[in-house]
Write an enzyme that holds these catalytic residues in place. Structure first.
Site, mmCIF file in Angstrom:
data_model
loop_
_atom_site.group_PDB
_atom_site.id
_atom_site.type_symbol
_atom_site.label_atom_id
_atom_site.label_comp_id
_atom_site.label_asym_id
_atom_site.label_seq_id
_atom_site.Cartn_x
_atom_site.Cartn_y
_atom_site.Cartn_z
ATOM 1 N N HIS A 1 -3.430 2.412 12.210
ATOM 2 C CA HIS A 1 -3.159 1.854 10.961
ATOM 3 C C HIS A 1 -3.841 -0.031 11.109
ATOM 4 O O HIS A 1 -4.662 0.080 11.294
ATOM 5 C CB HIS A 1 -1.451 1.332 11.176
ATOM 6 C CG HIS A 1 -1.139 1.216 9.727
ATOM 7 N ND1 HIS A 1 -1.217 0.656 9.304
ATOM 8 C CD2 HIS A 1 0.551 1.529 9.692
ATOM 9 C CE1 HIS A 1 -0.542 0.593 8.146
ATOM 10 N NE2 HIS A 1 0.655 0.918 8.821
ATOM 11 N N HIS B 1 0.251 -1.195 0.156
ATOM 12 C CA HIS B 1 -0.227 0.223 -0.050
ATOM 13 C C HIS B 1 0.904 1.061 0.129
ATOM 14 O O HIS B 1 0.581 2.275 0.908
ATOM 15 C CB HIS B 1 -1.143 -0.092 0.731
ATOM 16 C CG HIS B 1 -2.302 0.400 0.682
ATOM 17 N ND1 HIS B 1 -3.102 1.168 2.001
ATOM 18 C CD2 HIS B 1 -3.020 0.553 -0.478
ATOM 19 C CE1 HIS B 1 -4.158 1.357 1.168
ATOM 20 N NE2 HIS B 1 -4.132 1.182 -0.231
ATOM 21 N N GLY C 1 -11.968 1.281 11.247
ATOM 22 C CA GLY C 1 -12.375 0.307 10.566
ATOM 23 C C GLY C 1 -13.206 1.566 9.325
ATOM 24 O O GLY C 1 -13.457 0.836 8.383
ATOM 25 N N PHE C 2 -12.486 3.099 9.263
ATOM 26 C CA PHE C 2 -13.638 3.992 8.841
ATOM 27 C C PHE C 2 -12.573 4.734 8.872
ATOM 28 O O PHE C 2 -11.733 5.139 9.215
ATOM 29 C CB PHE C 2 -14.567 4.169 9.104
ATOM 30 C CG PHE C 2 -16.071 3.677 8.829
ATOM 31 C CD1 PHE C 2 -16.825 3.024 7.618
ATOM 32 C CD2 PHE C 2 -15.965 2.076 10.249
ATOM 33 C CE1 PHE C 2 -18.056 2.678 7.944
ATOM 34 C CE2 PHE C 2 -17.172 1.217 10.217
ATOM 35 C CZ PHE C 2 -17.867 1.612 9.251
ATOM 36 N N ARG D 1 2.132 -7.970 4.796
ATOM 37 C CA ARG D 1 2.352 -6.728 4.572
ATOM 38 C C ARG D 1 4.216 -7.593 4.591
ATOM 39 O O ARG D 1 4.847 -6.272 3.828
ATOM 40 C CB ARG D 1 2.518 -5.666 5.233
ATOM 41 C CG ARG D 1 2.356 -5.136 4.971
ATOM 42 C CD ARG D 1 2.024 -3.773 3.328
ATOM 43 N NE ARG D 1 0.736 -4.163 3.190
ATOM 44 C CZ ARG D 1 0.146 -2.771 3.613
ATOM 45 N NH1 ARG D 1 0.216 -1.880 3.845
ATOM 46 N NH2 ARG D 1 -1.327 -2.462 3.526
ATOM 47 N N HIS E 1 -9.526 6.927 5.777
ATOM 48 C CA HIS E 1 -8.459 7.167 5.390
ATOM 49 C C HIS E 1 -7.687 8.027 4.730
ATOM 50 O O HIS E 1 -8.491 9.234 4.229
ATOM 51 C CB HIS E 1 -8.580 6.052 3.434
ATOM 52 C CG HIS E 1 -7.146 5.015 3.375
ATOM 53 N ND1 HIS E 1 -6.481 5.632 2.442
ATOM 54 C CD2 HIS E 1 -7.154 3.706 3.804
ATOM 55 C CE1 HIS E 1 -5.041 5.292 2.515
ATOM 56 N NE2 HIS E 1 -5.465 3.981 3.002
ATOM 57 N N ARG F 1 -10.698 -2.223 -1.610
ATOM 58 C CA ARG F 1 -10.576 -3.754 -0.478
ATOM 59 C C ARG F 1 -11.073 -3.350 -0.748
ATOM 60 O O ARG F 1 -12.253 -5.061 -0.339
ATOM 61 C CB ARG F 1 -9.006 -3.353 -0.210
ATOM 62 C CG ARG F 1 -7.497 -2.742 -1.187
ATOM 63 C CD ARG F 1 -6.836 -3.387 0.224
ATOM 64 N NE ARG F 1 -6.851 -1.419 0.563
ATOM 65 C CZ ARG F 1 -6.464 -1.061 2.269
ATOM 66 N NH1 ARG F 1 -4.551 -1.667 2.196
ATOM 67 N NH2 ARG F 1 -6.499 0.112 2.992
ATOM 68 N N ASP G 1 -9.693 -3.255 5.826
ATOM 69 C CA ASP G 1 -9.867 -3.457 8.112
ATOM 70 C C ASP G 1 -11.272 -3.638 8.291
ATOM 71 O O ASP G 1 -11.464 -4.738 9.359
ATOM 72 C CB ASP G 1 -9.396 -2.608 8.673
ATOM 73 C CG ASP G 1 -8.030 -2.300 8.879
ATOM 74 O OD1 ASP G 1 -6.960 -3.338 8.784
ATOM 75 O OD2 ASP G 1 -7.168 -1.446 8.897
HETATM 76 N N1 COA Z 1 -14.336 7.831 12.659
HETATM 77 C C1 COA Z 1 -15.342 8.645 13.152
HETATM 78 N N2 COA Z 1 -14.660 10.495 12.438
HETATM 79 C C2 COA Z 1 -13.721 10.232 11.808
HETATM 80 C C3 COA Z 1 -13.186 8.631 11.696
HETATM 81 C C4 COA Z 1 -13.236 7.383 12.168
HETATM 82 N N3 COA Z 1 -13.181 6.666 11.422
HETATM 83 N N4 COA Z 1 -11.743 8.905 10.815
HETATM 84 C C5 COA Z 1 -11.604 10.038 10.279
HETATM 85 N N5 COA Z 1 -13.177 11.091 10.899
HETATM 86 C C6 COA Z 1 -12.640 12.487 10.494
HETATM 87 C C7 COA Z 1 -12.373 13.003 11.820
HETATM 88 O O1 COA Z 1 -12.572 13.026 13.144
HETATM 89 C C8 COA Z 1 -11.954 14.268 10.932
HETATM 90 O O2 COA Z 1 -13.049 15.194 11.359
HETATM 91 P P1 COA Z 1 -12.877 16.739 11.965
HETATM 92 O O3 COA Z 1 -12.868 16.836 10.617
HETATM 93 O O4 COA Z 1 -14.400 17.269 12.303
HETATM 94 O O5 COA Z 1 -11.994 16.542 12.780
HETATM 95 C C9 COA Z 1 -12.158 14.360 10.025
HETATM 96 O O6 COA Z 1 -12.744 12.684 9.731
HETATM 97 C C10 COA Z 1 -10.861 14.458 9.122
HETATM 98 O O7 COA Z 1 -10.341 12.221 9.500
HETATM 99 P P2 COA Z 1 -8.213 13.051 10.194
HETATM 100 O O8 COA Z 1 -8.305 12.283 11.933
HETATM 101 O O9 COA Z 1 -8.053 13.882 9.919
HETATM 102 O O10 COA Z 1 -7.866 11.964 8.534
HETATM 103 P P3 COA Z 1 -6.521 11.331 8.806
HETATM 104 O O11 COA Z 1 -6.208 10.954 7.159
HETATM 105 O O12 COA Z 1 -5.583 12.092 9.834
HETATM 106 O O13 COA Z 1 -6.873 10.033 9.307
HETATM 107 C C11 COA Z 1 -7.392 7.672 9.661
HETATM 108 C C12 COA Z 1 -7.341 8.901 8.435
HETATM 109 C C13 COA Z 1 -7.171 6.456 9.191
HETATM 110 C C14 COA Z 1 -6.202 7.604 10.664
HETATM 111 C C15 COA Z 1 -8.722 8.163 10.929
HETATM 112 O O14 COA Z 1 -9.868 7.928 9.171
HETATM 113 C C16 COA Z 1 -8.587 7.043 11.648
HETATM 114 O O15 COA Z 1 -8.279 7.369 12.456
HETATM 115 N N6 COA Z 1 -9.734 5.974 11.580
HETATM 116 C C17 COA Z 1 -10.396 4.600 11.937
HETATM 117 C C18 COA Z 1 -8.912 3.793 12.577
HETATM 118 C C19 COA Z 1 -8.383 2.966 11.480
HETATM 119 O O16 COA Z 1 -10.167 2.010 10.874
HETATM 120 N N7 COA Z 1 -7.522 2.613 10.132
HETATM 121 C C20 COA Z 1 -7.130 2.697 9.312
HETATM 122 C C21 COA Z 1 -6.836 2.738 7.854
HETATM 123 S S1 COA Z 1 -6.586 1.862 6.660
#
Ligand code: COA
Length: 373
Positions: free
Chosen positions: A219, A184, A255-256, A334, A258, A267, A309
């Site tokens: 992650h 990835h 799990g939500f 990975r 990206h 995926r 995920d």
């Molecule tokens: N649940 C609730 N809100 C979420 C969210 C989630 N899973 N993912 C993003 N958001 C919201 C954030 O709170 C933020 O809101 P705001 O603008 O009001 O503060 C906005 O969406 C942008 O999110 P941000 O955290 O800045 O994006 P990022 O690019 O830094 O983070 C992830 C990406 C993947 C880390 C983030 O989506 C996340 O933490 N997801 C859950 C963990 C996960 O599933 N990780 C696996 C990735 S493959």
């Protein structure tokens, strides 16, 4: 100001790669130019591993040779088994793999990098062995022979876990998730491995660091966190109400979302389809409907989509993998992407050392200790 704009290095191009595209228009995810959907539909994980690590799709003869090589490398040295036995039963399995890889670097050191692709293949072969030797030692009080004759890594993994060969549906489901998780681009763990490699360190150090990065719930750890979330609810209705409440509380829903994809994770469609097939096979009337309910609320309320995920969690659950072994499966896959990036970094190495924008105090006069407050 500049630091804010590039918070988390979002959108920053930090290097070149031949290995993967993520979220490029017209192709959601490609490995060395091949669409992930073609690979998931037609390839086995060993073919994908060969593609990533050896630069091209294998011929039948090359694939047969590669499968045999992987099979032949599954045994663990006695000293490593002793170390695994000493790691406590309640350790996190990601820590077990991190320590296992690190210890292997002591007893099978990489040396001068001339055998780097053999080191990568060895890790690919023996990561499931390490994990499941430790797991079975503590869970079942047995010292298993990890050198099974299963042709596939997925079959080997499930065989060691359940002490019998898996059904073809279960084996194929795991195999497909291994393909989807293999690579990835510059995700956090891969980038960590490239930073370590950039200092001309060894592959075991780079992979140990990558495992540490993958462990976190933002992650790879998200698949375990997603399962824990799904299992909290006993019906779709309860999940809908519960997720609304969590969003109102500003909780993160695992799990939500990206960093790179904006409307969907390619995926997810594959994992969701497999999860449905396996749910039907298992006669499940709760976990899959709960998952769909969570997905709907997240899209309706936040326009956030399930990432790889989310449905991987129930796929693993339905094939009988305990939740604490989900993220280690990600490692077993990975390792291919990490090792391919490590070799790519070495091929045109430059120390990775960015700059920071200083936001601390201005130049300040030295204060002798007796005058400090
Ligand atoms: N649940 C609730 N809100 C979420 C969210 C989630 N899973 N993912 C993003 N958001 C919201 C954030 O709170 C933020 O809101 P705001 O603008 O009001 O503060 C906005 O969406 C942008 O999110 P941000 O955290 O800045 O994006 P990022 O690019 O830094 O983070 C992830 C990406 C993947 C880390 C983030 O989506 C996340 O933490 N997801 C859950 C963990 C996960 O599933 N990780 C696996 C990735 S493959």
């Amino acid at each position: 100001m500049a630091a804010k704009k590039t918070g988390g290095l979002a959108g920053v191009v930090a290097g070149e790669t031949h290995l993967c595209t993520v979220g490029k228009e017209g192709a959601g995810l490609t490995y060395r130019g091949y669409d992930i959907y073609d690979l998931a539909d037609n390839a086995c994980f060993e073919e994908v591993a060969y593609l990533l690590l050896h630069g091209k799709l294998p011929t039948q003869a090359e694939l047969d040779g590669y499968v045999n090589k992987i099979k032949g490398n599954r045994g663990l040295p006695a000293a490593l088994k002793q170390v695994l036995e000493l790691i406590p039963a309640d350790a996190h399995p990601m820590d077990v793999l991190r320590s296992g890889v690190s210890f292997l670097g002591n007893i099978e050191p990489e040396g001068d990098f001339s055998n780097q692709s053999d080191v990568a293949d060895r890790l690919l072969s023996c990561l499931p062995s390490m994990l499941l030797y430790w797991h079975r030692f503590h869970a079942d009080n047995v010292k298993i022979d990890t050198a099974t004759d299963d042709d596939s890594i997925a079959g080997h993994f499930l065989h060691l876990l359940h002490d019998k060969a898996p059904s073809e549906v279960h084996r194929k489901s795991l195999d497909t998730t291994l393909i989807l998780y293999a690579e990835h681009e510059f995700n956090a763990s891969t980038f960590a491995s490239r930073v370590i490699t950039g200092t001309l360190s060894d592959m075991h150090s780079a992979v140990s660091g990558a495992i540490g990065a993958l462990r976190g719930p933002l992650h790879g750890g998200a698949n375990e966190a997603a399962m824990e979330l799904i299992e909290k609810f006993d019906s779709a209705e309860a999940a809908t109400a519960g997720i609304h409440q969590m969003l109102a509380n500003k909780d993160l829903i695992m799990g939500f979302g990206h960093r790179v994809y904006t409307t969907s994770d390619p995926r997810n469609a594959v994992n969701k389809k497999m999860s449905k097939v396996l749910a039907d096979e298992a006669g499940d009337t709760v976990l899959y409907p709960v998952s769909e309910a969570i997905e709907k609320v997240m899209w309706d309320e936040k326009k956030l989509f399930a990432n790889a995920d989310f449905y991987a969690a129930t796929v693993y659950h339905f094939i009988g993998v305990p939740t604490h072994l989900f993220t280690p499966i990600f490692v077993c896959s990975r390792i291919t992407g990490w090792a391919a990036h490590i070799m790519e970094q070495r091929a045109d190495n430059k120390l990775i050392r960015p700059a920071a924008e200083y936001v601390g105090p201005p130049l300040t006069s030295w204060v002798p200790i007796e005058k400090r407050q």
